[in-house]
Design a protein around this motif. Structure first.
Motif, PDB file in Angstrom:
ATOM      1  N   LEU A   1      86.637  12.725  59.618  1.00  0.00           N
ATOM      2  CA  LEU A   1      87.928  13.377  59.861  1.00  0.00           C
ATOM      3  C   LEU A   1      88.898  13.180  58.711  1.00  0.00           C
ATOM      4  N   ASP A   2      88.478  12.416  57.702  1.00  0.00           N
ATOM      5  CA  ASP A   2      89.326  12.124  56.553  1.00  0.00           C
ATOM      6  C   ASP A   2      90.663  11.537  57.002  1.00  0.00           C
ATOM      7  N   MET A   3      90.539  10.501  57.859  1.00  0.00           N
ATOM      8  CA  MET A   3      91.747   9.859  58.334  1.00  0.00           C
ATOM      9  C   MET A   3      91.552   8.353  58.386  1.00  0.00           C
ATOM     10  N   ASP A   4      92.635   7.666  58.509  1.00  0.00           N
ATOM     11  CA  ASP A   4      92.629   6.214  58.555  1.00  0.00           C
ATOM     12  C   ASP A   4      91.956   5.730  59.837  1.00  0.00           C
ATOM     13  N   PHE A   5      91.084   4.747  59.694  1.00  0.00           N
ATOM     14  CA  PHE A   5      90.372   4.147  60.816  1.00  0.00           C
ATOM     15  C   PHE A   5      91.325   3.656  61.897  1.00  0.00           C
ATOM     16  N   SER A   6      92.427   3.020  61.508  1.00  0.00           N
ATOM     17  CA  SER A   6      93.344   2.441  62.496  1.00  0.00           C
ATOM     18  C   SER A   6      94.029   3.526  63.328  1.00  0.00           C
ATOM     19  N   ASN A   7      94.347   4.673  62.720  1.00  0.00           N
ATOM     20  CA  ASN A   7      94.949   5.763  63.497  1.00  0.00           C
ATOM     21  C   ASN A   7      93.962   6.327  64.516  1.00  0.00           C
ATOM     22  N   LEU A   8      92.738   6.503  64.112  1.00  0.00           N
ATOM     23  CA  LEU A   8      91.728   7.019  65.031  1.00  0.00           C
ATOM     24  C   LEU A   8      91.511   6.036  66.177  1.00  0.00           C
ATOM     25  N   SER A   9      91.528   4.773  65.871  1.00  0.00           N
ATOM     26  CA  SER A   9      91.403   3.743  66.907  1.00  0.00           C
ATOM     27  C   SER A   9      92.541   3.849  67.921  1.00  0.00           C
ATOM     28  N   LYS A  10      93.740   4.125  67.435  1.00  0.00           N
ATOM     29  CA  LYS A  10      94.896   4.279  68.330  1.00  0.00           C
ATOM     30  C   LYS A  10      94.722   5.470  69.261  1.00  0.00           C
ATOM     31  N   TYR A  11      94.076   6.538  68.790  1.00  0.00           N
ATOM     32  CA  TYR A  11      93.818   7.696  69.654  1.00  0.00           C
ATOM     33  C   TYR A  11      92.799   7.340  70.731  1.00  0.00           C
ATOM     34  N   GLU A  12      91.765   6.620  70.335  1.00  0.00           N
ATOM     35  CA  GLU A  12      90.708   6.288  71.293  1.00  0.00           C
ATOM     36  C   GLU A  12      91.129   5.204  72.289  1.00  0.00           C
ATOM     37  N   THR A  13      92.121   4.428  71.955  1.00  0.00           N
ATOM     38  CA  THR A  13      92.582   3.386  72.881  1.00  0.00           C
ATOM     39  C   THR A  13      93.812   3.806  73.673  1.00  0.00           C
ATOM     40  N   GLY A  14      94.328   4.979  73.383  1.00  0.00           N
ATOM     41  CA  GLY A  14      95.466   5.488  74.130  1.00  0.00           C
ATOM     42  C   GLY A  14      96.821   5.029  73.638  1.00  0.00           C
ATOM     43  N   LYS A  15      96.861   4.380  72.491  1.00  0.00           N
ATOM     44  CA  LYS A  15      98.150   3.945  71.936  1.00  0.00           C
ATOM     45  C   LYS A  15      98.921   5.107  71.339  1.00  0.00           C
ATOM     46  N   LYS A  16      98.194   6.159  70.931  1.00  0.00           N
ATOM     47  CA  LYS A  16      98.805   7.378  70.397  1.00  0.00           C
ATOM     48  C   LYS A  16      98.084   8.575  70.991  1.00  0.00           C
ATOM     49  N   GLN A  17      98.831   9.657  71.188  1.00  0.00           N
ATOM     50  CA  GLN A  17      98.231  10.899  71.686  1.00  0.00           C
ATOM     51  C   GLN A  17      97.576  11.630  70.517  1.00  0.00           C
ATOM     52  N   PRO A  18      96.298  11.984  70.646  1.00  0.00           N
ATOM     53  CA  PRO A  18      95.638  12.672  69.529  1.00  0.00           C
ATOM     54  C   PRO A  18      96.154  14.094  69.362  1.00  0.00           C
ATOM     55  N   PRO A  19      96.364  14.517  68.122  1.00  0.00           N
ATOM     56  CA  PRO A  19      96.772  15.905  67.889  1.00  0.00           C
ATOM     57  C   PRO A  19      95.587  16.852  68.129  1.00  0.00           C
ATOM     58  N   ALA A  20      95.889  18.117  68.283  1.00  0.00           N
ATOM     59  CA  ALA A  20      94.851  19.129  68.532  1.00  0.00           C
ATOM     60  C   ALA A  20      93.783  19.101  67.443  1.00  0.00           C
ATOM     61  N   ARG A  21      94.172  18.860  66.205  1.00  0.00           N
ATOM     62  CA  ARG A  21      93.231  18.819  65.085  1.00  0.00           C
ATOM     63  C   ARG A  21      92.126  17.795  65.331  1.00  0.00           C
ATOM     64  N   VAL A  22      92.498  16.631  65.841  1.00  0.00           N
ATOM     65  CA  VAL A  22      91.519  15.567  66.111  1.00  0.00           C
ATOM     66  C   VAL A  22      90.621  15.965  67.283  1.00  0.00           C
ATOM     67  N   ILE A  23      91.212  16.510  68.318  1.00  0.00           N
ATOM     68  CA  ILE A  23      90.423  16.907  69.490  1.00  0.00           C
ATOM     69  C   ILE A  23      89.420  17.993  69.108  1.00  0.00           C
ATOM     70  N   ILE A  24      89.855  18.956  68.330  1.00  0.00           N
ATOM     71  CA  ILE A  24      88.950  20.028  67.886  1.00  0.00           C
ATOM     72  C   ILE A  24      87.847  19.460  66.991  1.00  0.00           C
ATOM     73  N   ALA A  25      88.188  18.512  66.160  1.00  0.00           N
ATOM     74  CA  ALA A  25      87.170  17.889  65.292  1.00  0.00           C
ATOM     75  C   ALA A  25      86.122  17.151  66.133  1.00  0.00           C
ATOM     76  N   TYR A  26      86.553  16.457  67.175  1.00  0.00           N
ATOM     77  CA  TYR A  26      85.592  15.783  68.066  1.00  0.00           C
ATOM     78  C   TYR A  26      84.667  16.823  68.702  1.00  0.00           C
ATOM     79  N   HIS A  27      85.232  17.952  69.073  1.00  0.00           N
ATOM     80  CA  HIS A  27      84.432  19.037  69.648  1.00  0.00           C
ATOM     81  C   HIS A  27      83.358  19.490  68.656  1.00  0.00           C
ATOM     82  N   ILE A  28      83.755  19.738  67.433  1.00  0.00           N
ATOM     83  CA  ILE A  28      82.833  20.230  66.409  1.00  0.00           C
ATOM     84  C   ILE A  28      81.756  19.195  66.095  1.00  0.00           C
TER      85      ILE A  28
END
Length: 123
Positions: free
Chosen positions: A25-52
């Motif tokens: 996803l060309d993003m920082d590991f810690s930010n992605l971790s925050k999305y997966e742990t619920g500390k931050k709401q993932p943007p649509a870009r991340v959700i679509i990337a998970y889909h792909i």
């Protein structure tokens, strides 16, 4: 189950580490971790990337956002119809009211799809 669990589950089912996904996803590991742990709401870009990347259906990944939008739009549409029906009827007003009933019909179709998905999983 909420979006956070679906993201983590999808990644794990694809046998990818959090580091792998962050790299893809060309993003920082810690930010992605925050999305997966619920500390931050993932943007649509991340959700679509998970889909792909994981082939997880978008409908599943966006399910909880979709339900919230459906509730708000349904409530607001019903309220607006009630307000408009109290006004003096004109052809233009009738078209607006018909359009709003079509919105409710569209919402009903979305709810039917979600119920069918639920019914299929419980069989």
């Amino acid at each position: 189950m909420n979006i956070i669990h679906y993201l983590k589950q999808a990644r794990r089912s694809a046998n990818l580490t959090l580091q792998d996904m962050a790299y893809l996803l060309d993003m920082d590991f810690s930010n992605l971790s925050k999305y997966e742990t619920g500390k931050k709401q993932p943007p649509a870009r991340v959700i679509i990337a998970y889909h792909i990347i994981t082939k997880t259906p978008l409908k599943k990944l966006f399910k909880y956002s979709l339900l919230g939008v459906i509730d708000v739009v349904s409530s607001k549409t019903t309220s607006l119809i009630t307000q408009l029906e109290e006004e003096i009827t004109t052809p233009k007003l009738q078209k607006r009211i018909l359009a709003l009933y079509e919105v409710l019909n569209n919402i009903g179709c979305l709810q039917d799809i979600n119920e069918q998905d639920y019914d299929n999983k419980s069989e």
